[in-house]
Design an enzyme around this catalytic site. Structure first.
Site, PDB file in Angstrom:
ATOM      1  N   GLU A  86      47.448  43.596  30.354  1.00 52.42           N
ATOM      2  CA  GLU A  86      46.290  44.412  29.989  1.00 52.42           C
ATOM      3  C   GLU A  86      46.580  45.868  30.301  1.00 52.42           C
ATOM      4  O   GLU A  86      47.539  46.188  31.010  1.00 52.42           O
ATOM      5  CB  GLU A  86      45.026  43.955  30.745  1.00 52.42           C
ATOM      6  N   SER A  89      34.625  42.943  33.513  1.00 56.07           N
ATOM      7  CA  SER A  89      35.367  43.752  34.484  1.00 56.07           C
ATOM      8  C   SER A  89      35.521  42.982  35.772  1.00 56.07           C
ATOM      9  O   SER A  89      34.759  42.053  36.054  1.00 56.07           O
ATOM     10  CB  SER A  89      34.642  45.082  34.749  1.00 56.07           C
ATOM     11  N   ASP A  93      41.935  49.639  40.037  1.00 57.39           N
ATOM     12  CA  ASP A  93      41.494  49.259  41.382  1.00 57.39           C
ATOM     13  C   ASP A  93      42.663  48.963  42.317  1.00 57.39           C
ATOM     14  O   ASP A  93      42.643  49.355  43.490  1.00 57.39           O
ATOM     15  CB  ASP A  93      40.512  48.082  41.337  1.00 57.39           C
ATOM     16  N   THR A  94      43.721  48.328  41.797  1.00 58.12           N
ATOM     17  CA  THR A  94      44.874  48.040  42.662  1.00 58.12           C
ATOM     18  C   THR A  94      45.555  49.326  43.128  1.00 58.12           C
ATOM     19  O   THR A  94      46.265  49.345  44.123  1.00 58.12           O
ATOM     20  CB  THR A  94      45.901  47.161  41.931  1.00 58.12           C
ATOM     21  N   GLY A 119      37.427  40.750  36.731  1.00 59.61           N
ATOM     22  CA  GLY A 119      37.671  39.317  36.643  1.00 59.61           C
ATOM     23  C   GLY A 119      36.459  38.464  36.371  1.00 59.61           C
ATOM     24  O   GLY A 119      36.551  37.228  36.386  1.00 59.61           O
ATOM     25  N   ARG A 144      33.137  44.206  45.589  1.00 62.94           N
ATOM     26  CA  ARG A 144      33.913  44.962  46.574  1.00 62.94           C
ATOM     27  C   ARG A 144      33.019  45.996  47.246  1.00 62.94           C
ATOM     28  O   ARG A 144      32.373  46.802  46.573  1.00 62.94           O
ATOM     29  CB  ARG A 144      35.096  45.670  45.910  1.00 62.94           C
ATOM     30  N   GLU A 150      48.978  46.565  33.343  1.00 60.79           N
ATOM     31  CA  GLU A 150      49.193  45.314  34.085  1.00 60.79           C
ATOM     32  C   GLU A 150      50.264  44.483  33.388  1.00 60.79           C
ATOM     33  O   GLU A 150      50.227  44.299  32.167  1.00 60.79           O
ATOM     34  CB  GLU A 150      47.891  44.514  34.176  1.00 60.79           C
TER      35      GLU A 150
END
Length: 395
Positions: free
Chosen positions: A277, A158, A284-285, A160, A362, A265
């Site tokens: 994906e 997750s 999150d974006t 990245g 984050r 995505e």
């Protein structure tokens, strides 16, 4: 019919995964009178701080997961991360429990292999060329076949983690080791993807609800090491690109089924749109939607999974998000600069409340709106730059 939370008539929602996205889902669910239960592998996770009650378990342990679900008897089981014993969710769904959006969707999207094979081989959607490898030797063969540069990712991770760009054959072993460090659930399998020279990458939030399939305005984003740094909405696209993106999103989400929001995505190339994906949950974006839309992605998700109609999704203003990330692993920290960040026009800050920092984690996000995307991005970046993680040593 809905009773009050903590009453015998309450509708109960259990979140499996309690990070910053789950926190917003809990808040939206409580606005509609839902009793909320937050579960994660560590204590004091963000969603736990706002849920009616919480549990700490190893969600990859099928026995622990089943025991907790049988104890709580939730009306809705809402996976918020990938690292879950999804085979147990499939069994529970067959026994009558409701998994959001479906147990099959959770299982397929938990690892990149299941969803990529569904998209490319079953649904014939345009994707980058790909190969899978279970060892360093197999990875070398896959890279030789795909060519360099290529992208190497664990099949399960997750934010990245473990993802890298392999620019030459000399980088293969380094990429393998990085993938092994970043992957979850002790999986040693990786995916090797053709490096697509795309003009931009977007998230198309796709909502399956009682009102049918609907879409949020496209969200552009910038990633670093596979994890998002900033996002903005709307991302500029042609009518043809939007139509192609919506076709891809509807095809993949129809195949996965259920109700709720999907984060699809996509890569925008010169001549076509490529599927990358999909996540069967808020993305999150999509945090940017908290300042751009009348209903955020979290409000849309909760409405959809509760079976309520979503007649319209309105983009009220252009906006952007920019993250604050940690550079080290610590428990003794503070976040400073909130006053300076909030002094900027049309700006909000969400401090996630995570109990410790980790490299690349984050910790907060700045959200700004403006008359145009470029201005919103500039202000959000400036706001995030005023936020600082401070440690007792003064670092």
């Amino acid at each position: 019919m809905y009773g009050s939370p903590l009453s015998g008539q309450a509708k109960k929602m259990m979140l499996l995964g309690s990070g910053e996205l789950g926190k917003e889902v809990v808040i939206e669910a409580q606005r509609l009178g839902v009793e909320t239960i937050a579960v994660d592998r560590y204590g004091h996770a963000p969603a736990m701080q706002v849920a009616h009650r919480s549990y700490v378990i190893n969600m990859l342990d099928g026995e622990q997961l089943r025991e907790l679900i049988m104890k709580e008897q939730p009306d809705l089981i809402v996976p918020e991360i990938e690292a879950i014993a999804t085979e147990v969710l499939v069994e529970l769904e067959q026994e009558g429990f409701r998994v959001v959006p479906t147990a099959t969707a959770a299982r397929l999207t938990m690892d990149r292999e299941g969803i990529r094979r569904l998209a490319a081989e079953t649904l014939q959607l345009p994707t980058a060329k790909f190969e899978f490898a279970d060892s360093l030797e197999e990875l070398k063969q896959a890279v030789a076949k795909i060519g360099t540069p290529c992208v190497i990712k664990p099949i399960m991770s997750s934010s990245g983690k473990g993802q890298s760009v392999c620019r030459s054959f000399d980088d293969v072993e380094t990429s393998w080791n990085y993938a092994m460090e970043g992957g979850r659930a002790k999986k040693t399998r990786v995916i090797v993807e053709e490096f697509i020279h795309f003009e931009s990458e977007i998230t198309l939030l796709t909502v399956r609800s009682a009102s049918g399939t609907s879409y949020c305005a496209p969200i552009g984003h910038v990633q670093k090491d596979g994890d998002y740094i900033e996002s903005w909405q709307p991302h500029q696209m042609t009518e043809e690109q939007i139509a192609e993106a919506q076709h891809i999103a509807k095809t993949i989400t129809d195949a996965l089924g259920g109700a709720g929001i999907y984060g699809v995505e996509l890569f925008l190339g010169k001549d076509r749109v490529y599927f990358s994906e999909v996540s069967p949950r808020p993305h999150d974006t999509g945090m940017v939607t908290m300042v751009t839309q009348d209903l955020s992605e979290f409000a849309l998700h909760v409405r959809a999974i509760l079976g309520f109609p979503i007649p319209t999704i309105r983009l009220l203003t252009p906006g952007a998000s920019h993250t604050l990330k940690a550079a080290e692993e610590r428990q003794d920290f503070t976040i400073e600069g909130l006053e300076q960040a909030l002094a900027l026009p049309n700006t909000q800050v969400r401090v996630f409340g995570k109990p410790e920092t980790k490299v690349g984690r984050r910790m907060a996000v700045a959200l700004s709106s403006a008359d145009d995307v470029e201005t919103a991005r500039r202000i959000a970046e400036e706001a995030a730059g005023k936020l600082k993680l401070v440690y007792p040593s003064g670092e």
